[in-house]
Design an enzyme around this catalytic site. Sequence first.
Site, PDB file in Angstrom:
ATOM      1  N   GLU A   5       0.818  -1.212   0.000  1.00 20.35           N
ATOM      2  CA  GLU A   5       0.000   0.000   0.000  1.00 20.35           C
ATOM      3  C   GLU A   5       0.849   1.257   0.000  1.00 20.35           C
ATOM      4  O   GLU A   5       0.349   2.347  -0.306  1.00 20.35           O
ATOM      5  CB  GLU A   5      -0.955   0.004   1.192  1.00 20.35           C
ATOM      6  CG  GLU A   5      -0.307  -0.024   2.557  1.00 20.35           C
ATOM      7  CD  GLU A   5       0.004  -1.425   3.073  1.00 20.35           C
ATOM      8  OE1 GLU A   5       0.050  -1.598   4.298  1.00 20.35           O
ATOM      9  OE2 GLU A   5       0.215  -2.336   2.239  1.00 20.35           O
ATOM     10  N   CYS A  57      17.078  -6.231   0.943  1.00 22.13           N
ATOM     11  CA  CYS A  57      17.421  -7.388   1.778  1.00 22.13           C
ATOM     12  C   CYS A  57      18.825  -7.892   1.491  1.00 22.13           C
ATOM     13  O   CYS A  57      19.333  -8.733   2.233  1.00 22.13           O
ATOM     14  CB  CYS A  57      16.397  -8.503   1.586  1.00 22.13           C
ATOM     15  SG  CYS A  57      16.253  -9.109  -0.096  1.00 22.13           S
ATOM     16  N   GLU A  82      18.300  -5.904  12.126  1.00 23.95           N
ATOM     17  CA  GLU A  82      18.182  -5.352  10.776  1.00 23.95           C
ATOM     18  C   GLU A  82      17.690  -3.911  10.872  1.00 23.95           C
ATOM     19  O   GLU A  82      16.559  -3.651  11.285  1.00 23.95           O
ATOM     20  CB  GLU A  82      17.214  -6.169   9.921  1.00 23.95           C
ATOM     21  CG  GLU A  82      17.111  -5.631   8.502  1.00 23.95           C
ATOM     22  CD  GLU A  82      16.134  -6.395   7.632  1.00 23.95           C
ATOM     23  OE1 GLU A  82      16.408  -6.546   6.423  1.00 23.95           O
ATOM     24  OE2 GLU A  82      15.096  -6.834   8.148  1.00 23.95           O
TER      25      GLU A  82
END
Length: 490
Positions: free
Chosen positions: A178, A283, A383
């Site tokens: 979105e 990633c 992360e």
Amino acid sequence: MEILNNYIDGSWVRSSETNTVDVVNPASQEILGKVPHGTNTFADVDRAVEAASNAFRIWRDVPVMRRVQPLYKLKQLLEENAEDIARTITLECGKTLVESRGEVQRAIENVEVACGTPTLIQSEFSENIAPGIDEFMIRQPLGVCACIAPFNFPGMIPFWFLPYAIACGNAFIIKPSEKVPLTMQKVFHLLDQLDLPKGVINMVHGGKETVDALLEHPEVRAISFVGSTQVAKYIYGKGAANGKRVQAQGGAKNPVVILPDADIEMSVKIITDSVFGCAGQRCLAASNIITVGDNGNIKDALYESARSRTTGYGLDESIEMGPVITADSRSRIEYLIEKGVKEGGNVLLDGRNAKIEGFEKGNFIKPTILEGLPLDGDIIRTEIFGPVMSLIELETVEDALGFINGGRYGNMACLFTSSGANARKFRNQAVAGNIGINIGVAAPMAQFPFSGWNESFFGDLHGQGRHAIEFFTQTKVVIERWPKEWSRKF
């Protein structure tokens, strides 16, 4: 302001959901559109799955040589519209035009590989396993499959899955993030020009409610996901509990090891590109930079390379790094930097409180370097998903491998060296699914699977290449005998 439509059963249709969220340019905060978001998107999913199920009954029996023909036209359309798609990616995602163009090219490469499905889908045959009996395996499509796409590569990641799924005879539903739905909106205007039966491809907008509807719908047979590890675990667990085949790519904390015999000038350029490319929001971004032994002035060289990197609006082609996706993302990254300081780390280069002239409201963080983080602390294993480099000093290759293999993730690990023996040892022993030797972003080409280990991936078969063909098909073994013909012959 435009409210984006879904694409269902070959037509653009309004969502059943009247609530919306804004699609925001992360550099300027301009509202680019509005996307449906709420519980009524369950009805949209039902409609899309029904259309896909009906189309699957026809599409599955179309010969594979004919199923790939629309992909050739899709490749041409993507090439002709590549610049427009790339600019849209930059507008809603924030990355530079160079990065966006590269993303579109990677999407095109996956379409090219999927055009080879007639060969990739071939199976095995054994004649006379016993007198007059033959045995063979065939691959058949699953049915309705769905992709839940992330924000960071809105033009590429859906193509790890879509072309392979439909080439194998499945019907497909995409739910774009979105945050960045405009790119897929443009892509579906191109898909609409293909000679595909209505319902073979569909797109539904929404948030978590839409995701849950796909995970719960009994006629959705497979789910492909890329995102954070926390959400990947949720997708995998709920999807599997509902009997679906799932491939869920999670997060990462990618290490890069620099040995004393590495080419420093080359290594520094490649590593800073890896850490700060796409503002660290990928990633396969390098995060922990590990120097082994005496690496001379490598720290100073990394500092200068990071400090000189130009940050700004990605449509300016002189810019090397754009903003992060949202203000919340910026706040989270800045919080993690401060947490690293509280753990005992030192901010060697501080990119917080960045102000870009003309884009003062943008979600900008400039390149940041941390050093001295405790190896048993949280930040060295968290992360950050932003433009933050953490410097680590270790004594030996064995120490580096021990640190790498003790982590929870396993997406990528890279080594910079001129030693073949150390390179071989590293690629053999590093616990990661994608290995780079003198490479900063070990992103597999489309013919190879986008691998990932440990908590960087949940499932068995990855996106791209033969893994995608296997994921989107199920095997059937046939054993057959023709006794009358056999007896007449013998």
